[in-house]
Enzyme design. Sequence first.
Site, PDB file in Angstrom:
ATOM      1  N   GLU A  85       0.842  -1.197   0.000  1.00 33.58           N
ATOM      2  CA  GLU A  85       0.000   0.000   0.000  1.00 33.58           C
ATOM      3  C   GLU A  85       0.882   1.255   0.000  1.00 33.58           C
ATOM      4  O   GLU A  85       0.587   2.243  -0.656  1.00 33.58           O
ATOM      5  CB  GLU A  85      -0.893  -0.045   1.252  1.00 33.58           C
ATOM      6  N   HIS A  86       2.016   1.180   0.724  1.00 24.89           N
ATOM      7  CA  HIS A  86       2.945   2.316   0.745  1.00 24.89           C
ATOM      8  C   HIS A  86       3.676   2.486  -0.574  1.00 24.89           C
ATOM      9  O   HIS A  86       4.018   3.596  -0.961  1.00 24.89           O
ATOM     10  CB  HIS A  86       3.970   2.116   1.870  1.00 24.89           C
ATOM     11  N   GLU A 162       5.532   4.581  11.050  1.00 25.45           N
ATOM     12  CA  GLU A 162       4.081   4.415  11.203  1.00 25.45           C
ATOM     13  C   GLU A 162       3.765   3.368  12.283  1.00 25.45           C
ATOM     14  O   GLU A 162       2.820   3.526  13.052  1.00 25.45           O
ATOM     15  CB  GLU A 162       3.453   3.999   9.869  1.00 25.45           C
TER      16      GLU A 162
END
Length: 471
Positions: A85-86, A162
């Site tokens: 996703e990153h 994160e």
Amino acid sequence: ARDQTWVCSDASSSPILLSLRRGQATVTYAQSLLGAPETRLTALDNGLRIASEETGHSTCTVGLWIGCGSRYETEKNNGAGFFLEHMAFKGTKKHTQMALEQQVESMGAHLSAYTSREHTAYYMKTLAKDLPKAVELLSEVVQSNALSEADIEQQRSVVLRELEEVEGSLQDVCLDLLHATAFQGTPLGHSVLGPSQNARTLSRQDLVDFIKSHYKAPRMVLAAAGGVTHEELVGLAKQHFSGVSFEYEDDAVPVLSPCRFSGSEIRMRDDDMPLAHIAIAVEGASAASPDIVPLMVANSIIGSYDITFGGGKHLSSRLARLASEESLCHSFQAFHSSYSDTGLLGIYFVTDKHHIDDMMHWSQNAWMNLCTTVTESDVARAKNALKASLVGQLDGTTPKCDDIGRHVLNYGRRIPLAEWDARIDAVTPRMVRDVCSKYIYDKCPAVSAVGPVEQLPDYNRMRSAMYWLRF
């Protein structure tokens, strides 16, 4: 003054009449449900499904929902979906990261993604006229991600940062621990973000293998809501997605192994923290189970509470009244996370170290009441609250699009609001009592607790509060 009289003499725009009319909805709730635009569904030859709802707005949200998340990962590659996703917006084989960002910015669009335990989504909110460009960019992001070694190295530190940030969100920590203990030893116990060790060691090959194994056409849904016509969307899907593979290497189709639930507990005691975060849950219903609606009504009876709520002793939920009058907690909420073959039905609360025992007692008491003494009035009120929240959640094209994508993956179709409404109406107090007894009564709970949790009762005491001695 003369102007003013002239304005008021026109009855239709008189402020007094307007304020009287404001109290009457032009459309009744039942009419609004029936008037909701239908969701149309089409499948391509390779199995990719296209679903859309045309609302006539000048904006739209379009996205790709994929039936793949942290549940499909192993211990070794846990966190791959989140890492991908990153990587998604770091450039494709056709566009560099800068070119991709410029394309999105010049359309005034918003590009985003998320990963959960069973789903991954890449979606874009944009003007309706820019739909073709949006679908083209989404197809590139998903099908031809550059995955350059330099970007992967750079993203490691971002993912690690994160992970650090999430440690600070104690609700996330508590609910992740709940999954880790309730589904211990199974893939549902993995967190979506994965351990920091994996963020440091995942290789490009791991990511490529993950895409090859899971990004398959039959597990994808191209969903859109807003100012979109279904025919145009199907045409764009044929153009950009008909090349997505539907075959697995060596026919190794990944089959989800059942995830067993274990009644157990996990405590992370830290007496320096100001508040304790505690979750207690039993095994809930799967997404497609018919029991899901009575359980939603049951959760609506328990409701939620926050210390900022006005209302005090007049709150409709009994547990909220107690919480407010006895200062039992800062907040609580009943939740139900449903997966394809299981779920977690529970209560999460935040309280200070002196009220943990009381809050746990009254939470379990609320559960016992659901199984034994639910009344007509409780159920009628909960149904109204549940209907209002279901309609309120679909406010805007993005939540609608998300709803479409997840429904098609979970149920193979979009369940319309009118059908939810009918299913909620069909729930009786007897059904709530029976279904809650099936899932809650005398079952082993999973408990997770973070913070100053010395006062949390022993597991055996919590287990024995899951039934009543009745004669």
